[in-house]
Structure formats: structure tokens, C-alpha cells
Design a protein around this motif. Structure first.
Motif, PDB file in Angstrom:
ATOM      1  N   LEU A   7       0.831  -1.207   0.000  1.00  0.00           N
ATOM      2  CA  LEU A   7       0.000   0.000   0.000  1.00  0.00           C
ATOM      3  C   LEU A   7       0.867   1.259   0.000  1.00  0.00           C
ATOM      4  O   LEU A   7       0.583   2.217  -0.727  1.00  0.00           O
ATOM      5  CB  LEU A   7      -0.923  -0.006   1.213  1.00  0.00           C
ATOM      6  CG  LEU A   7      -2.040  -1.061   1.210  1.00  0.00           C
ATOM      7  CD1 LEU A   7      -2.738  -1.098   2.571  1.00  0.00           C
ATOM      8  CD2 LEU A   7      -3.045  -0.790   0.098  1.00  0.00           C
ATOM      9  N   ASP A  25       0.938   3.865  -3.195  1.00  0.00           N
ATOM     10  CA  ASP A  25       0.536   5.251  -2.945  1.00  0.00           C
ATOM     11  C   ASP A  25       1.630   6.206  -3.393  1.00  0.00           C
ATOM     12  O   ASP A  25       1.366   7.207  -4.086  1.00  0.00           O
ATOM     13  CB  ASP A  25       0.242   5.429  -1.455  1.00  0.00           C
ATOM     14  CG  ASP A  25      -0.162   6.850  -1.104  1.00  0.00           C
ATOM     15  OD1 ASP A  25      -1.305   7.242  -1.416  1.00  0.00           O
ATOM     16  OD2 ASP A  25       0.667   7.585  -0.519  1.00  0.00           O
ATOM     17  N   HIS A  27      -6.071   8.497  -7.629  1.00  0.00           N
ATOM     18  CA  HIS A  27      -6.901   7.360  -7.223  1.00  0.00           C
ATOM     19  C   HIS A  27      -6.846   6.251  -8.271  1.00  0.00           C
ATOM     20  O   HIS A  27      -6.667   5.073  -7.931  1.00  0.00           O
ATOM     21  CB  HIS A  27      -8.337   7.821  -7.009  1.00  0.00           C
ATOM     22  CG  HIS A  27      -9.203   6.819  -6.315  1.00  0.00           C
ATOM     23  ND1 HIS A  27      -9.203   6.652  -4.953  1.00  0.00           N
ATOM     24  CD2 HIS A  27     -10.087   5.908  -6.802  1.00  0.00           C
ATOM     25  CE1 HIS A  27     -10.056   5.695  -4.621  1.00  0.00           C
ATOM     26  NE2 HIS A  27     -10.602   5.224  -5.729  1.00  0.00           N
ATOM     27  N   PHE A  69      -3.451   4.647  -8.181  1.00  0.00           N
ATOM     28  CA  PHE A  69      -3.314   3.819  -6.983  1.00  0.00           C
ATOM     29  C   PHE A  69      -3.889   2.429  -7.265  1.00  0.00           C
ATOM     30  O   PHE A  69      -3.273   1.400  -6.947  1.00  0.00           O
ATOM     31  CB  PHE A  69      -4.056   4.491  -5.830  1.00  0.00           C
ATOM     32  CG  PHE A  69      -3.637   4.042  -4.452  1.00  0.00           C
ATOM     33  CD1 PHE A  69      -2.771   2.973  -4.254  1.00  0.00           C
ATOM     34  CD2 PHE A  69      -4.129   4.699  -3.325  1.00  0.00           C
ATOM     35  CE1 PHE A  69      -2.396   2.568  -2.977  1.00  0.00           C
ATOM     36  CE2 PHE A  69      -3.754   4.313  -2.046  1.00  0.00           C
ATOM     37  CZ  PHE A  69      -2.899   3.236  -1.879  1.00  0.00           C
ATOM     38  N   LEU A  74     -10.474   1.573  -1.322  1.00  0.00           N
ATOM     39  CA  LEU A  74      -9.763   2.846  -1.353  1.00  0.00           C
ATOM     40  C   LEU A  74     -10.730   4.021  -1.301  1.00  0.00           C
ATOM     41  O   LEU A  74     -11.840   3.950  -1.829  1.00  0.00           O
ATOM     42  CB  LEU A  74      -8.936   2.963  -2.636  1.00  0.00           C
ATOM     43  CG  LEU A  74      -7.965   1.835  -2.971  1.00  0.00           C
ATOM     44  CD1 LEU A  74      -7.195   2.189  -4.245  1.00  0.00           C
ATOM     45  CD2 LEU A  74      -7.014   1.564  -1.827  1.00  0.00           C
ATOM     46  N   SER A 112     -10.353   8.605  -1.293  1.00  0.00           N
ATOM     47  CA  SER A 112      -9.558   9.818  -1.137  1.00  0.00           C
ATOM     48  C   SER A 112     -10.270  10.739  -0.152  1.00  0.00           C
ATOM     49  O   SER A 112     -11.453  10.570   0.137  1.00  0.00           O
ATOM     50  CB  SER A 112      -9.374  10.512  -2.485  1.00  0.00           C
ATOM     51  OG  SER A 112     -10.630  10.869  -3.032  1.00  0.00           O
ATOM     52  N   VAL A 132      -8.683   2.119   3.003  1.00  0.00           N
ATOM     53  CA  VAL A 132      -7.379   2.756   2.796  1.00  0.00           C
ATOM     54  C   VAL A 132      -7.662   4.166   2.297  1.00  0.00           C
ATOM     55  O   VAL A 132      -8.194   4.355   1.197  1.00  0.00           O
ATOM     56  CB  VAL A 132      -6.545   1.981   1.765  1.00  0.00           C
ATOM     57  CG1 VAL A 132      -5.220   2.704   1.511  1.00  0.00           C
ATOM     58  CG2 VAL A 132      -6.295   0.556   2.239  1.00  0.00           C
ATOM     59  N   HIS A 171      -6.409   8.003   1.311  1.00  0.00           N
ATOM     60  CA  HIS A 171      -5.195   8.671   0.824  1.00  0.00           C
ATOM     61  C   HIS A 171      -5.468  10.122   0.464  1.00  0.00           C
ATOM     62  O   HIS A 171      -6.584  10.486   0.076  1.00  0.00           O
ATOM     63  CB  HIS A 171      -4.631   7.917  -0.384  1.00  0.00           C
ATOM     64  CG  HIS A 171      -5.578   7.845  -1.559  1.00  0.00           C
ATOM     65  ND1 HIS A 171      -5.550   8.744  -2.602  1.00  0.00           N
ATOM     66  CD2 HIS A 171      -6.582   6.976  -1.854  1.00  0.00           C
ATOM     67  CE1 HIS A 171      -6.477   8.429  -3.497  1.00  0.00           C
ATOM     68  NE2 HIS A 171      -7.129   7.361  -3.048  1.00  0.00           N
TER      69      HIS A 171
END
Length: 271
Positions: A20, A24, A51, A54, A122, A124, A190, A192
Motif C-alpha cells: 500500500l 501510494d 486514485h 493507486f 480505497l 480519497s 485505505v 489517501h
């Protein structure tokens, strides 16, 4: 042992945490290299592009998606396709994970992967706002994940009158009954983000909590950039096109064969 400890131990030992962090960093590095405000790129472009990249990087490291292989034996295929499009030498930093250790496991329309008893999706978020991610404003899938219920033994350090809101419990019950919810594993998030001007990233893994009344957005979360072993995290991502600091000015590294399972374990839209 707490759910958080269980999850982190399982995902660290399998190489997922290192994967991960690598994915990223790679995704945001390429995004910021390509960022050009004169072309019309803005913060929305940064978020959506990072995104998508990723997701692409995770497919590479987990041997899923278009980088999928049929079996660990097929991993002897060339690494040229895995390395294509990455920064020079970047594929050499990619954690080595046996194909099949982590499998593609999307939840409805949300990209996801599964390792053992843990699925992760995932999302954001706005930089600096990780504890206030508004899950009720996210997609129905992310809302269902936030409604999984409390981890065993979890005690709210700041209880409110809304903790046992009957309406919330009813929605949670219906969400868990939904045939497409596929909540057959504990699903983690996750999250980010990046501060575009400084190129400083945030990356968390945790169990989301539906925060309808201003509660914290997590039952627990783990900072993957502060504690991921073997992964440098202090160097900001460059915020304008140009050579990456410290990168050797050479052509792409020679292609080597795809990793064998015996080579060892890994280094360890708003969406």
C-alpha cells in the motif's frame, strides 16, 4: 488482542502494508509529475488521477486485474508489463508478493482486494481532514462499510446520545441484508490524500465509522506512512514536472524476470 492488532499483523506479514505504501507513493509521484495547471489541471484532477493510478499500482503488486496470472507458477513470466509506465527503477522497489496471496475483491462498484479475513477498499479525502471524512456523504458502498458495526471490545472514548440510534441500527440491518453487500469479510478502508503545494501525503488504513452526528470517522486507523517498515516516507512528492530528487539520471533499468514465489516476502473522486 484487538481487531486493529490482528489486522495489522496479518497484513504486515503478508506484505500488504508495504504494498500500500509503495503503490501510494508511485501513484502520487506520477500524478504530480504530470500535473500542469496551465493545461487546466486542478485539485480534482489530482485526486481522481492519483486514485486511478493507486488502483493500477495495486493491480501490479498483487498480480490482479490486467496484471493477473493464473497461478504462482505463471509468475515466471516477464516483468516488462509490470514495469511499463513506472519511474526508472521504481519497479525494483515494489514489494514481492506471491500471486494469489491477495485477490481482487471489489465491493459493488468500489475497487477492493482481499487478504485472508480482511478486505480493503480505497477512498480519497481532503488533506488534514482524515478524522472528519463524511461517510454519510460517500457512496452507498462506503456507507455500508461504515455500518459494519463496532469491532469486538471497542469502547467509545467519547460516547454520545446517538450511539444506539434505532434509525441507524435499522439502516445497518438492511445494509447487511443487501445481497450485493458481500460483507463476507471485515472490510477496511485505505484513505489517501496529498497537500498539493508541499507534496506531502497522508495514507491511513482503518475501520470506518458512520459519523452521522459529528463523531470521529474511525473506530481505529493506522498511519501507513509513519510506521511502514522499509519504506521511506519523509521525502515529499515533487509538485512540478522534473527529475525526482535523488533519482539516478539513467535510462530505464533493464527488465528482469517476474518475481518467483520463492524470491522472498515483500519489503516490508473523492472516492
Amino acid at each position: 488482542m484487538s481487531e486493529q492488532q490482528d489486522a495489522l499483523e496479518d497484513l504486515e506479514s503478508s506484505g500488504v502494508l508495504a504494498a500500500l505504501a509503495w503503490a501510494d507513493a508511485s501513484a502520487y509521484r506520477r500524478t504530480m509529475d504530470d500535473f500542469d495547471p496551465d493545461t487546466g489541471h486542478d485539485q480534482g484532477w489530482v485526486g481522481s488521477t492519483a486514485h486511478r493510478l493507486f488502483v493500477d499500482r495495486l493491480h501490479r503488486v498483487f498480480s490482479t486485474g490486467r496484471h493477473g496470472v493464473d497461478s504462482p507458477e505463471a509468475a515466471s513470466a516477464g516483468l516488462d508489463l509490470v514495469a511499463a509506465g513506472l519511474a526508472p527503477g521504481e519497479h525494483r522497489k515494489m514489494p514481492l508478493i506471491t500471486p494469489g496471496e491477495v485477490v481482487w475483491s471489489p465491493l459493488t462498484q468500489s475497487p477492493g482486494w482481499r487478504c485472508g479475513d480482511w478486505r480493503f477498499l480505497l477512498t480519497s479525502f481532503v488533506y488534514g481532514e482524515s478524522n472528519r471524512i463524511p461517510w454519510p456523504q460517500k457512496s452507498p458502498t462506503k456507507q455500508r462499510v461504515a455500518l459494519q458495526g463496532r469491532p469486538a471490545g471497542w469502547l467509545d472514548p467519547h460516547p454520545t446520545l446517538f450511539d444506539e440510534d434505532p434509525g441507524s441500527l435499522a439502516v445497518a440491518f438492511e445494509a447487511l441484508r443487501a445481497p450485493d453487500a458481500e460483507l463476507d469479510a471485515t472490510t477496511l478502508i485505505v484513505a489517501h490524500s496529498i497537500e498539493r503545494e508541499l507534496g506531502i501525503r497522508e495514507l491511513y488504513l482503518g475501520r470506518s465509522r458512520l459519523n452521522r452526528h459529528g463523531e470521529d470517522a474511525w473506530y481505529w486507523k493506522h498511519d501507513l506512512l509513519a510506521a511502514n517498515p522499509g519504506t521511506p516516507t519523509a521525502e515529499p512528492i515533487p509538485t512540478s514536472p522534473g527529475p525526482i530528487a535523488g533519482a539516478p539520471e539513467v535510462q530505464d533499468a533493464p527488465v528482469r524476470l517476474r518475481r518467483q514465489p520463492s524470491e522472498g516476502s515483500g519489503e516490508r473522486r473523492q472516492a
